[in-house]
Design a protein around this motif. Structure first.
Motif, PDB file in Angstrom:
ATOM      1  N   UNK A 263       0.449  -1.059  -0.108  1.00  0.00           N
ATOM      2  CA  UNK A 263      -0.085  -0.043   0.478  1.00  0.00           C
ATOM      3  C   UNK A 263       0.905   0.890  -0.029  1.00  0.00           C
ATOM      4  N   UNK A 264       1.641   1.654   0.516  1.00  0.00           N
ATOM      5  CA  UNK A 264       2.977   2.291   1.055  1.00  0.00           C
ATOM      6  C   UNK A 264       4.443   2.052   0.683  1.00  0.00           C
ATOM      7  N   UNK A 265       5.549   2.060  -0.199  1.00  0.00           N
ATOM      8  CA  UNK A 265       6.857   2.037   0.557  1.00  0.00           C
ATOM      9  C   UNK A 265       7.618   3.372  -0.038  1.00  0.00           C
ATOM     10  N   UNK A 266       7.220   4.254   1.579  1.00  0.00           N
ATOM     11  CA  UNK A 266       7.829   5.579   1.001  1.00  0.00           C
ATOM     12  C   UNK A 266       9.222   5.758   2.910  1.00  0.00           C
ATOM     13  N   UNK A 267      10.176   6.686   3.364  1.00  0.00           N
ATOM     14  CA  UNK A 267      10.255   6.440   4.093  1.00  0.00           C
ATOM     15  C   UNK A 267       9.617   7.082   5.107  1.00  0.00           C
ATOM     16  N   UNK A 268       9.227   7.979   4.915  1.00  0.00           N
ATOM     17  CA  UNK A 268       8.228   8.748   6.121  1.00  0.00           C
ATOM     18  C   UNK A 268       5.856   7.971   6.360  1.00  0.00           C
ATOM     19  N   UNK A 269       5.758   6.881   5.565  1.00  0.00           N
ATOM     20  CA  UNK A 269       5.071   5.802   5.841  1.00  0.00           C
ATOM     21  C   UNK A 269       5.051   4.690   6.025  1.00  0.00           C
ATOM     22  N   UNK A 270       6.228   4.001   5.667  1.00  0.00           N
ATOM     23  CA  UNK A 270       7.497   2.724   5.597  1.00  0.00           C
ATOM     24  C   UNK A 270       6.595   1.471   4.421  1.00  0.00           C
ATOM     25  N   UNK A 271       7.040   0.232   4.847  1.00  0.00           N
ATOM     26  CA  UNK A 271       6.390  -0.646   4.503  1.00  0.00           C
ATOM     27  C   UNK A 271       5.104  -1.060   4.499  1.00  0.00           C
ATOM     28  N   UNK A 272       3.975  -0.784   4.745  1.00  0.00           N
ATOM     29  CA  UNK A 272       2.629  -0.924   4.937  1.00  0.00           C
ATOM     30  C   UNK A 272       1.723  -2.046   3.495  1.00  0.00           C
ATOM     31  N   UNK A 273       1.431  -3.493   4.333  1.00  0.00           N
ATOM     32  CA  UNK A 273       0.918  -4.430   3.357  1.00  0.00           C
ATOM     33  C   UNK A 273      -0.558  -4.456   3.716  1.00  0.00           C
ATOM     34  N   UNK A 274      -1.352  -4.809   2.654  1.00  0.00           N
ATOM     35  CA  UNK A 274      -2.489  -5.604   2.730  1.00  0.00           C
ATOM     36  C   UNK A 274      -2.869  -6.834   3.527  1.00  0.00           C
ATOM     37  N   UNK A 275      -3.881  -6.879   5.047  1.00  0.00           N
ATOM     38  CA  UNK A 275      -3.906  -8.156   5.516  1.00  0.00           C
ATOM     39  C   UNK A 275      -5.050  -8.444   5.327  1.00  0.00           C
ATOM     40  N   UNK A 276      -5.225  -9.532   5.959  1.00  0.00           N
ATOM     41  CA  UNK A 276      -6.825 -10.097   5.889  1.00  0.00           C
ATOM     42  C   UNK A 276      -8.103  -9.324   6.046  1.00  0.00           C
TER      43      UNK A 276
END
Length: 312
Positions: A263-276
């Motif tokens: 969902x996001x991949x940057x220094x400000x928001x980090x690496x965010x992944x969608x889950x169940x």
């Protein structure tokens, strides 16, 4: 004058160290036994045996029963404790020395039987753990309970951290335990209706399924795999990545994509992944063969927003 109750210990893990040091300081440790292939534990126990002036037995599985007999005869042990020891005490030895063998189970019995209750405690997000000292009989983890002590499990506790807390608990309960044994306490039978057995975690247990697991479940799995497995497995483009530390995140407005989508991949928001269940997890620390690194730094290897982790 009351005879000092002497104990021999069979151990295979660092969780035993504080208890061993406490027994040695009290003058109660009379012998040590260690599997021959455990170099780290052999080194520690060799040092301790020299300090205490007690015999150290390097155990070979083929002659294990003979070595136990030798250890008891030489040391005069009143009792033998096993602490994460990998081999079963034979029925012949148990019959030869009744009421002498007791196991330190680093989990709560009967509800956490098995080879790694620490892993299952954290993975299942249990709120407490502890040590159960029980009689060793012919069945694994089923003997009468002599003493059970609990500690809380916090929501940020890793496998390694819980092991350390349990190791301290093992030292602190010794006086009460030895008093019970000296008074010939036979223990309390376990309630088989509450019994649950969990085998040691295999490959499938340490893999992430983004489509089956929600963010909280995956976060707990990562902690249960930290540090012994260097995190929980996922894959991208054939590349193995392990999630070491993560945190569920709220208020995500971007709802498209399947579980495993980045969902996001940057220094400000980090690496965010969608889950169940439309939950979201920020991967704060990951491990690859290249390095331990912040999750967002995977972008340097070609990972992009909108990419997809494989469901394992």
């Amino acid at each position: 004058m009351t005879k000092l109750f002497k104990t021999a210990v069979l151990c295979n893990n660092r969780m035993a160290f504080p208890a061993l040091q406490s027994l040695q300081a009290a003058g109660r440790l009379c012998a040590l036994g260690v599997p021959e292939n455990n170099v780290e534990i052999k080194e520690f126990c060799s040092m301790l045996s020299k300090q205490a002036g007690i015999p150290l037995f390097i155990m070979n599985q083929k002659i294990f029963s003979d070595q136990i007999t030798e250890m008891i005869n030489i040391s005069g042990a009143d009792t033998v404790f096993t602490m994460t020891f990998p081999w079963k005490i034979s029925a012949e030895i148990l019959d030869l020395y009744p009421g002498k063998f007791y196991n330190f189970h680093y989990g709560l019995l009967p509800e956490m039987r098995g080879g790694d209750p620490v892993f299952e405690t954290i993975r299942s997000r249990a709120v407490q753990s502890g040590i159960t000292v029980h009689v060793i009989d012919r069945y694994i983890d089923r003997g009468a309970v002599i003493l059970k002590k609990t500690i809380p499990v916090t929501t940020d506790m890793t496998h390694g951290a819980l092991c350390t807390h349990l190791s301290w608990l093992g030292a602190s309960l010794l006086n009460e335990l030895l008093n019970l044994l000296q008074s010939h306490f036979k223990g309390t039978e376990q309630n088989e209706g509450q019994a649950r057995y969990y085998p040691k975690p295999g490959a499938s247990d340490v893999c992430i399924s983004w489509e089956k697991q929600d963010a909280g479940t995956i976060e707990a799995l990562a902690r249960a795999c930290n540090p012994w497995n260097k995190g929980a497995y996922t894959q991208w483009n054939g590349w193995n990545i392990r999630v070491v530390e993560a945190a569920p995140v709220q208020n995500i407005n971007y709802h498209t994509g399947f579980p495993g989508a980045i969902i996001s991949l940057d220094k400000e928001n980090g690496l965010v992944v969608k889950c169940n269940h439309n939950s979201y997890l920020r991967l704060d620390i990951v491990y690859t063969e290249e390095a331990f690194m912040s999750g967002h730094k995977l972008s340097a290897f070609g990972l992009k927003k909108g990419g997809q982790f494989l469901n394992l």
